[in-house]
Design an enzyme around this catalytic site. Sequence first.
Site, PDB file in Angstrom:
ATOM      1  N   GLN A  72      -8.842 -60.548 -54.196  1.00 47.22           N
ATOM      2  CA  GLN A  72     -10.285 -60.547 -54.444  1.00 47.22           C
ATOM      3  C   GLN A  72     -11.019 -59.782 -53.359  1.00 47.22           C
ATOM      4  O   GLN A  72     -10.693 -59.881 -52.186  1.00 47.22           O
ATOM      5  CB  GLN A  72     -10.782 -61.994 -54.484  1.00 47.22           C
ATOM      6  CG  GLN A  72     -12.058 -62.130 -55.286  1.00 47.22           C
ATOM      7  CD  GLN A  72     -12.421 -63.586 -55.500  1.00 47.22           C
ATOM      8  OE1 GLN A  72     -11.550 -64.443 -55.543  1.00 47.22           O
ATOM      9  NE2 GLN A  72     -13.687 -63.868 -55.629  1.00 47.22           N
ATOM     10  N   HIS A 121      -8.332 -70.234 -48.413  1.00 45.02           N
ATOM     11  CA  HIS A 121      -7.162 -70.428 -47.545  1.00 45.02           C
ATOM     12  C   HIS A 121      -7.467 -71.374 -46.383  1.00 45.02           C
ATOM     13  O   HIS A 121      -7.065 -71.130 -45.247  1.00 45.02           O
ATOM     14  CB  HIS A 121      -6.607 -69.082 -47.060  1.00 45.02           C
ATOM     15  CG  HIS A 121      -6.195 -68.189 -48.181  1.00 45.02           C
ATOM     16  ND1 HIS A 121      -5.075 -68.434 -48.958  1.00 45.02           N
ATOM     17  CD2 HIS A 121      -6.787 -67.076 -48.711  1.00 45.02           C
ATOM     18  CE1 HIS A 121      -4.997 -67.508 -49.892  1.00 45.02           C
ATOM     19  NE2 HIS A 121      -6.016 -66.681 -49.774  1.00 45.02           N
ATOM     20  N   GLN A 128      -0.223 -71.628 -51.260  1.00 48.58           N
ATOM     21  CA  GLN A 128      -0.961 -70.443 -50.795  1.00 48.58           C
ATOM     22  C   GLN A 128      -2.480 -70.639 -50.848  1.00 48.58           C
ATOM     23  O   GLN A 128      -3.216 -70.023 -50.088  1.00 48.58           O
ATOM     24  CB  GLN A 128      -0.518 -69.253 -51.665  1.00 48.58           C
ATOM     25  CG  GLN A 128      -1.074 -67.918 -51.282  1.00 48.58           C
ATOM     26  CD  GLN A 128      -1.765 -67.234 -52.451  1.00 48.58           C
ATOM     27  OE1 GLN A 128      -2.714 -67.757 -53.018  1.00 48.58           O
ATOM     28  NE2 GLN A 128      -1.275 -66.067 -52.808  1.00 48.58           N
ATOM     29  N   SER A 142      -2.964 -62.609 -51.489  1.00 48.30           N
ATOM     30  CA  SER A 142      -3.713 -63.739 -52.044  1.00 48.30           C
ATOM     31  C   SER A 142      -3.660 -63.723 -53.574  1.00 48.30           C
ATOM     32  O   SER A 142      -2.591 -63.848 -54.149  1.00 48.30           O
ATOM     33  CB  SER A 142      -5.153 -63.730 -51.513  1.00 48.30           C
ATOM     34  OG  SER A 142      -5.824 -64.921 -51.845  1.00 48.30           O
ATOM     35  N   LEU A 143      -4.792 -63.513 -54.250  1.00 55.93           N
ATOM     36  CA  LEU A 143      -4.784 -63.433 -55.721  1.00 55.93           C
ATOM     37  C   LEU A 143      -3.736 -62.424 -56.212  1.00 55.93           C
ATOM     38  O   LEU A 143      -3.088 -62.623 -57.242  1.00 55.93           O
ATOM     39  CB  LEU A 143      -6.168 -63.005 -56.227  1.00 55.93           C
ATOM     40  CG  LEU A 143      -6.166 -62.441 -57.652  1.00 55.93           C
ATOM     41  CD1 LEU A 143      -6.071 -63.542 -58.676  1.00 55.93           C
ATOM     42  CD2 LEU A 143      -7.348 -61.558 -57.914  1.00 55.93           C
TER      43      LEU A 143
END
Length: 295
Positions: free
Chosen positions: A9, A196, A245, A90-91
């Site tokens: 993102q 996170h 995560q 991440s994403l």
Amino acid sequence: MIAFVFPGQGSQSLGMGKEILEKYPEYKKYLDKASETISVNLESIIFGDDEKTLTLTENAQPALLTISYIMYMYAVEKLNIIPDVVAGHSLGEWTALTTAEVISFEDAVKLVRLRGKYMSEACPPGIGGMGAVIGLNIENIQEVLSQFNNVNIANHNSPEQIVISGEKQEVLKALEVLKEKGAKKVVELNVSGPFHSKLVEPAQEKMKHELENIKFNNPKYKIIQNYIGDLEYDPEKIKENIIKQITGTVKWVDSIRKMKKIGVTQVYEVGPGKVLTGLVKRIDKSLNPKNILKV
């Protein structure tokens, strides 16, 4: 060996993927399939003129996954570039799992839409925050953060760039201390939540529940996961790591160094923008990172 890395993102932008979809309109089927799966017209959001709507976490995540997946199909089918290793930031790790056929494209779109929704709901606006720390090593940052109960390292993006996340006032205070301790620069980030960090734990719990009945398959490619910064082959452990995560640190530096260690010589960023290209360059220039659209 070739690695594909998929952005997270923040890499979304209006009109992303336009150059591929104009040249190869057959890939529009993925956009249609994604829109149908989540009952949201992603095409009108991505190719509209309202950046705010695209930036909403629950829209940005499925939109970015879909366009990155289209770029992956373009790389494999039109450029004949096949990865040996995949990873995502991440994403972006969800895109990596989709390309490695650990989960289906439809499941991935549905799940990241929920992930975005749950992350947005997890922490009321204004409670959490994130900040970037430039020019201070991770050990020094960890030492400072040990004084704070509600701040942790969110992203270890490069040796020089680390992102912290948590309760907003504590994040701001931590940034001040880190500046005093020698950081070249500290910046409060304009984000919708403390990603996170333990403040988004409710989202982690909900995603755990969503994934209970989703079967994860053996990966088609080697996968390096954020949570461990290492390879994982076991579908159940892959599932566990992708859940952890949400509140855990994105170990991007470890992930890229692992690629180098196992013999990767070329990294392609497969998705809009060049955020990861820049980060990989700062971690190890010899991996020759470039966006797949520049090939």
